[in-house]
Design an enzyme around this catalytic site. Structure first.
Site, PDB file in Angstrom:
ATOM      1  N   HIS A 141      19.140  21.858  28.534  1.00 50.28           N
ATOM      2  CA  HIS A 141      18.248  22.214  29.568  1.00 50.28           C
ATOM      3  C   HIS A 141      17.229  21.112  29.982  1.00 50.28           C
ATOM      4  CE1 HIS A 141      16.087  24.337  26.753  1.00 50.28           C
ATOM      5  NE2 HIS A 141      15.158  24.405  27.644  1.00 50.28           N
ATOM      6  N   ASP A 196      13.585  22.128  31.089  1.00 52.43           N
ATOM      7  CA  ASP A 196      12.613  23.583  31.183  1.00 52.43           C
ATOM      8  C   ASP A 196      12.578  23.922  32.751  1.00 52.43           C
ATOM      9  OD1 ASP A 196      12.204  23.901  28.713  1.00 52.43           O
ATOM     10  OD2 ASP A 196      10.744  22.668  28.543  1.00 52.43           O
ATOM     11  N   HIS A 247      16.716  18.976  26.361  1.00 56.89           N
ATOM     12  CA  HIS A 247      16.964  19.404  25.142  1.00 56.89           C
ATOM     13  C   HIS A 247      17.375  20.553  24.790  1.00 56.89           C
ATOM     14  CE1 HIS A 247      13.434  21.398  27.168  1.00 56.89           C
ATOM     15  NE2 HIS A 247      13.545  22.225  26.011  1.00 56.89           N
ATOM     16  N   ARG A 274       4.354  27.503  23.511  1.00 63.47           N
ATOM     17  CA  ARG A 274       4.764  26.408  24.253  1.00 63.47           C
ATOM     18  C   ARG A 274       3.694  26.352  25.596  1.00 63.47           C
ATOM     19  NH1 ARG A 274      10.429  26.127  27.395  1.00 63.47           N
ATOM     20  NH2 ARG A 274       9.033  26.486  29.142  1.00 63.47           N
TER      21      ARG A 274
HETATM   22  C1  SIN Z   1      12.553  25.036  24.676  1.00 61.59           C
HETATM   23  O1  SIN Z   1      11.391  25.217  25.009  1.00 61.59           O
HETATM   24  O2  SIN Z   1      13.442  25.018  25.130  1.00 61.59           O
HETATM   25  C2  SIN Z   1      12.536  25.680  23.183  1.00 61.59           C
HETATM   26  C3  SIN Z   1      12.344  24.380  22.195  1.00 61.59           C
HETATM   27  C4  SIN Z   1      12.495  24.721  20.820  1.00 61.59           C
HETATM   28  O3  SIN Z   1      12.458  25.777  20.413  1.00 61.59           O
HETATM   29  O4  SIN Z   1      12.727  23.688  20.045  1.00 61.59           O
END
Ligand code: SIN
Length: 275
Positions: free
Chosen positions: A101, A103, A251, A266
């Site tokens: 995805h 974000d 990612h 995050r």
């Molecule tokens: C995410 O923000 O999609 C999670 C990424 C991760 O935990 O590595």
């Protein structure tokens, strides 16, 4: 390009750079900030080691790149609505980012980028994969590029956020999650490069096509975008940071470490409507 105030070591030809020689938890000079902006535009995802963020210092760093975003489904940590917890342990039923995805691409103005800090990581596993959507677009045939030109796709948070809430026993009856229509191929506002902008998590359909054709084209595009050729894989250490550009990269967080703990926070930076 050359950098004078930070050290930039490329990880793969398409994306990813290890950044050193800078403490991003403290005050930064204008030149350092400018070079970090350049490095993000050049490399799509920046990796840092040994950075001990607090919620305040992580927010301060994020604000050097734009206003902070508040997640539409996951509440922030106490006192910091813009700091999203990323946590998995033996009680977890899901983790954030289990499918490819960009974000919150369901937002009408999807986030520019995200800064993930992990203080606790499993002894092995829990890597994050990133893929360049420039490289994915560039590798399409001229015929496919012409076919996709001008197409738009519907993105929605319904499927993902309802699933998350169901697994966490959160009653989300009556809540409405963001949805938006975006171009299938977007132009990066800084670099001017074209990037594929559909993903398995949030994209539902291509608006201008019949359903079965949309399903087939999206399925091809997802498989294409997820090819290892366009990827970099980040191996976390305690107190590492990954800062990615959601406009040009997708990612995936690999959950191969259950029941171990992986934990951090995050900060996400607001973006603009894709064009
Ligand atoms: C995410 O923000 O999609 C999670 C990424 C991760 O935990 O590595």
């Amino acid at each position: 390009m050359t950098y004078n105030t930070i050290t930039v070591d490329r990880v793969t030809p398409h994306l990813g750079a290890m950044i050193s020689g800078v403490d991003i938890t403290g005050p930064l000079s204008n030149s350092q900030v400018e070079e970090l902006h350049k490095a993000l535009a050049d490399h799509l995802v920046l990796f840092f080691r040994d950075q001990r963020f607090t919620p305040d210092s992580q927010k301060r760093f994020g604000r050097l790149f734009g206003e902070l975003h508040t997640h539409p489904n996951t509440p922030g940590i106490p006192g910091h609505p813009e700091v999203m917890p990323i946590h998995a342990d033996a009680n977890s039923k899901r983790v954030a980012g289990e499918w490819w995805h960009s974000d919150v691409s369901c937002d009408p103005e999807p986030p520019l980028g995200s800064i993930l800090y992990l203080h606790t990581v499993p002894p092995c596993g829990g890597d994050t994969l990133f893929a360049s959507m420039y490289a994915a677009y560039d590798a399409l045939s001229p015929r496919m590029k012409a076919y996709l030109d001008g197409l738009t796709a519907f993105h929605s948070g319904e499927r993902l956020y309802r699933r998350t809430n169901r697994l966490l026993n959160i009653d989300d009856t009556g809540r409405v999650f963001p949805s938006a229509v975006h171009p299938v191929v977007r132009t990066h506002p800084v670099t001017g490069r074209k990037a594929l902008f559909v993903n398995r998590t949030f994209t539902y359909r291509i608006n201008e096509l019949p359903d079965d054709e949309s399903d087939g084209v999206l399925s091809f595009l997802y498989d294409h975008a997820e090819k290892p050729d366009f990827q970099v894989r980040f191996r976390w250490e305690p107190h590492s940071v990954a800062f990615w550009d959601n406009r040009s990269a997708q990612h995936l967080a690999i959950w191969d470490y259950f029941p171990q703990v992986r934990s951090g926070m995050r900060v996400t930076i607001k973006g603009d409507a894709p064009y």
